[in-house]
Design an enzyme around this catalytic site. Structure first.
Site, PDB file in Angstrom:
ATOM      1  N   SER A 115       0.851  -1.181   0.000  1.00  0.00           N
ATOM      2  CA  SER A 115       0.000   0.000   0.000  1.00  0.00           C
ATOM      3  C   SER A 115       0.889   1.234   0.000  1.00  0.00           C
ATOM      4  O   SER A 115       1.826   1.314   0.799  1.00  0.00           O
ATOM      5  CB  SER A 115      -0.902   0.000   1.235  1.00  0.00           C
ATOM      6  OG  SER A 115      -1.748   1.134   1.236  1.00  0.00           O
ATOM      7  N   HIS A 168      -2.119   7.213  -4.924  1.00  0.00           N
ATOM      8  CA  HIS A 168      -2.320   6.083  -4.021  1.00  0.00           C
ATOM      9  C   HIS A 168      -2.375   4.812  -4.852  1.00  0.00           C
ATOM     10  O   HIS A 168      -2.888   4.809  -5.976  1.00  0.00           O
ATOM     11  CB  HIS A 168      -3.635   6.255  -3.252  1.00  0.00           C
ATOM     12  CG  HIS A 168      -4.188   4.967  -2.708  1.00  0.00           C
ATOM     13  ND1 HIS A 168      -5.209   4.273  -3.336  1.00  0.00           N
ATOM     14  CD2 HIS A 168      -3.849   4.244  -1.618  1.00  0.00           C
ATOM     15  CE1 HIS A 168      -5.486   3.187  -2.641  1.00  0.00           C
ATOM     16  NE2 HIS A 168      -4.680   3.134  -1.600  1.00  0.00           N
ATOM     17  N   TYR A 176      -2.171  -3.185  -3.691  1.00  0.00           N
ATOM     18  CA  TYR A 176      -2.402  -4.499  -4.296  1.00  0.00           C
ATOM     19  C   TYR A 176      -2.280  -5.550  -3.200  1.00  0.00           C
ATOM     20  O   TYR A 176      -1.334  -5.517  -2.405  1.00  0.00           O
ATOM     21  CB  TYR A 176      -1.431  -4.752  -5.445  1.00  0.00           C
ATOM     22  CG  TYR A 176      -1.689  -3.766  -6.569  1.00  0.00           C
ATOM     23  CD1 TYR A 176      -2.808  -3.903  -7.384  1.00  0.00           C
ATOM     24  CD2 TYR A 176      -0.872  -2.658  -6.747  1.00  0.00           C
ATOM     25  CE1 TYR A 176      -3.099  -2.967  -8.367  1.00  0.00           C
ATOM     26  CE2 TYR A 176      -1.150  -1.726  -7.738  1.00  0.00           C
ATOM     27  CZ  TYR A 176      -2.268  -1.887  -8.535  1.00  0.00           C
ATOM     28  OH  TYR A 176      -2.561  -0.958  -9.495  1.00  0.00           O
ATOM     29  N   ARG A 177      -3.249  -6.485  -3.137  1.00  0.00           N
ATOM     30  CA  ARG A 177      -3.347  -7.372  -1.988  1.00  0.00           C
ATOM     31  C   ARG A 177      -3.829  -8.776  -2.390  1.00  0.00           C
ATOM     32  O   ARG A 177      -4.474  -8.969  -3.427  1.00  0.00           O
ATOM     33  CB  ARG A 177      -4.303  -6.776  -0.948  1.00  0.00           C
ATOM     34  CG  ARG A 177      -5.686  -6.473  -1.503  1.00  0.00           C
ATOM     35  CD  ARG A 177      -6.521  -5.594  -0.591  1.00  0.00           C
ATOM     36  NE  ARG A 177      -7.818  -5.271  -1.192  1.00  0.00           N
ATOM     37  CZ  ARG A 177      -8.022  -4.228  -1.990  1.00  0.00           C
ATOM     38  NH1 ARG A 177      -7.031  -3.392  -2.273  1.00  0.00           N
ATOM     39  NH2 ARG A 177      -9.216  -4.009  -2.513  1.00  0.00           N
ATOM     40  N   ALA A 215      -2.961  -4.290  15.560  1.00  0.00           N
ATOM     41  CA  ALA A 215      -2.677  -3.554  14.318  1.00  0.00           C
ATOM     42  C   ALA A 215      -1.561  -2.538  14.552  1.00  0.00           C
ATOM     43  O   ALA A 215      -1.401  -1.998  15.654  1.00  0.00           O
ATOM     44  CB  ALA A 215      -3.931  -2.847  13.832  1.00  0.00           C
ATOM     45  N   ARG A 216      -0.811  -2.275  13.489  1.00  0.00           N
ATOM     46  CA  ARG A 216       0.273  -1.301  13.565  1.00  0.00           C
ATOM     47  C   ARG A 216      -0.287   0.054  13.128  1.00  0.00           C
ATOM     48  O   ARG A 216      -0.332   0.386  11.947  1.00  0.00           O
ATOM     49  CB  ARG A 216       1.429  -1.734  12.668  1.00  0.00           C
ATOM     50  CG  ARG A 216       2.732  -1.048  13.026  1.00  0.00           C
ATOM     51  CD  ARG A 216       3.900  -1.787  12.377  1.00  0.00           C
ATOM     52  NE  ARG A 216       5.154  -1.301  12.915  1.00  0.00           N
ATOM     53  CZ  ARG A 216       5.824  -0.252  12.449  1.00  0.00           C
ATOM     54  NH1 ARG A 216       5.320   0.433  11.439  1.00  0.00           N
ATOM     55  NH2 ARG A 216       6.966   0.125  12.975  1.00  0.00           N
ATOM     56  N   GLU A 245       0.670   3.177  13.273  1.00  0.00           N
ATOM     57  CA  GLU A 245       1.509   4.122  12.531  1.00  0.00           C
ATOM     58  C   GLU A 245       1.502   3.810  11.029  1.00  0.00           C
ATOM     59  O   GLU A 245       1.485   4.713  10.197  1.00  0.00           O
ATOM     60  CB  GLU A 245       2.945   4.103  13.075  1.00  0.00           C
ATOM     61  CG  GLU A 245       3.090   4.664  14.474  1.00  0.00           C
ATOM     62  CD  GLU A 245       2.725   6.142  14.562  1.00  0.00           C
ATOM     63  OE1 GLU A 245       2.992   6.869  13.597  1.00  0.00           O
ATOM     64  OE2 GLU A 245       2.163   6.550  15.587  1.00  0.00           O
TER      65      GLU A 245
END
Length: 350
Positions: free
Chosen positions: A114, A128, A131-132, A302-303, A305
């Protein structure tokens, strides 16, 4: 020796793409600070990632930075864990093969790249891309080493958000994406372009976030809600992975020529003011509507930052601003296309 799994192949691809993209920006501005590569591990559940983030610390003498980019992030996350029943129920709308009893959590794997780039010059657009790849498995029995994959899919897209509209930039961005799509079926670009315009719509402003690009999700061997069964499109995991690589590899040629054209243009304080107002709209969409941001913030451990990396460093909100209200102004011209999306790739053929 066993052939690499799709998990492994996709992970290898996105790590390579991340380095290629970061290197292209560092080469463009060799005197700027390097991207900070920040490797991390996901606590409690499994996973890892690398956040590649660009920022410029404030100067001690108060002088403005001279870098091309103001803030940027090119992030990788590769995570796995247990998906709760509420999330499974939602995903079954597009993936009926996922078992659901309302009580059982299922193992999941998710990997993605991302990126968001906020240039300093008001004439250079924000961009922006994402892709996942996602997998859901059956719950493995204690004596089984690996569990069976019951659903998998790819998603992603790329979109452009200018403060000042240049038709040649819009056409270049869209036609580059269109050419990447057309290698795998001529119906893909128009469907995914329309989906992008719909997805990045700020309901409370009645305008799109930017001038669009591509957005797609749930690409697998299953029937797709937005793609007709009788069109040419990628259908197997190999074909879809090839499509993902084609659009992923199109990022640099779609965006870098635009940035190079606009990064050194002279600008005024009024243009900077408008850029910061438009960035406020960017923040509104990302925090109120964006599915990826909301999913990330709800994910255990979750991260934060990395999730909020997409937000610009500096924004502005003005009460009842009059900027953009004059349709004859450059600001008003942008607002017009945000209210009524344009077929930019079609204009190229006129």
């Amino acid at each position: 020796m066993e052939a690499p799994t799709m998990r492994q192949r996709f992970e290898e691809y996105i790590f390579g793409l991340q380095e290629e993209i970061i290197t292209s920006f560092e080469t463009l501005d060799p005197n700027a600070p390097k991207f900070k590569r920040d490797s991390w591990q996901r606590a409690h559940q499994g996973g890892k990632g690398v956040s590649g983030v660009f920022f410029v610390p404030p100067s001690t003498d108060g002088s403005p930075p001279q870098t091309i980019l103001e803030k940027a992030g090119v992030n990788i996350s590769v995570v796995h864990g247990m998906l709760p029943p509420a999330a499974i129920k939602e995903m079954r709308a597009d993936h009926s093969s996922i078992p659901y009893d309302g009580k059982t959590s299922l193992p999941f794997f998710a990997a993605g790249i991302s990126l968001v780039v906020h240039p300093r010059n008001p004439h250079a657009p924000t961009v922006h891309a994402n892709y996942r790849y996602f997998e859901i498995s059956e719950k493995a029995a204690e004596d089984e080493g690996t569990s069976k994959v019951v659903a998998w899919w790819f998603g992603g897209g790329s979109d452009l958000t200018p403060s000042y509209l240049y038709d040649e930039d819009a056409r270049h961005f869209h036609t580059t994406l269109q050419k990447a799509c057309n290698q795998h079926g001529s119906e893909l670009y128009p469907v995914f372009k329309k989906w992008c315009d719909e997805y990045f719509y700020i309901v409370h402003r009645q305008e799109t976030r930017g001038i669009g690009g591509l957005f797609f999700d749930d690409l697998s061997t299953e029937k797709h809600a937005r793609l007709s069964e009788d069109i040419k499109r990628p259908r197997s995991s190999e074909e879809i992975f090839d499509f993902i690589k084609a659009v992923g590899n199109s990022f640099i040629p779609s965006y870098l020529p635009i940035l190079e054209r606009r990064m050194s243009m002279p600008s005024t304080d009024q243009q900077r003011r408008w850029q910061l107002i438009r960035r406020g709209r960017y923040v509104e969409f990302n925090l109120v509507y964006d599915r990826g941001t909301k999913f990330g913030l709800k994910t255990p451990s979750a991260r934060i930052e990395s999730i909020l990396m997409s937000l610009p460093e500096t924004v502005r909100w003005e009460y009842m601003t009059d900027m953009g209200s004059d349709l004859e102004s450059e600001e008003g011209r942008l607002i017009a296309v945000l209210k009524q999306p344009v077929d930019w790739a079609g204009l190229e053929n006129l």
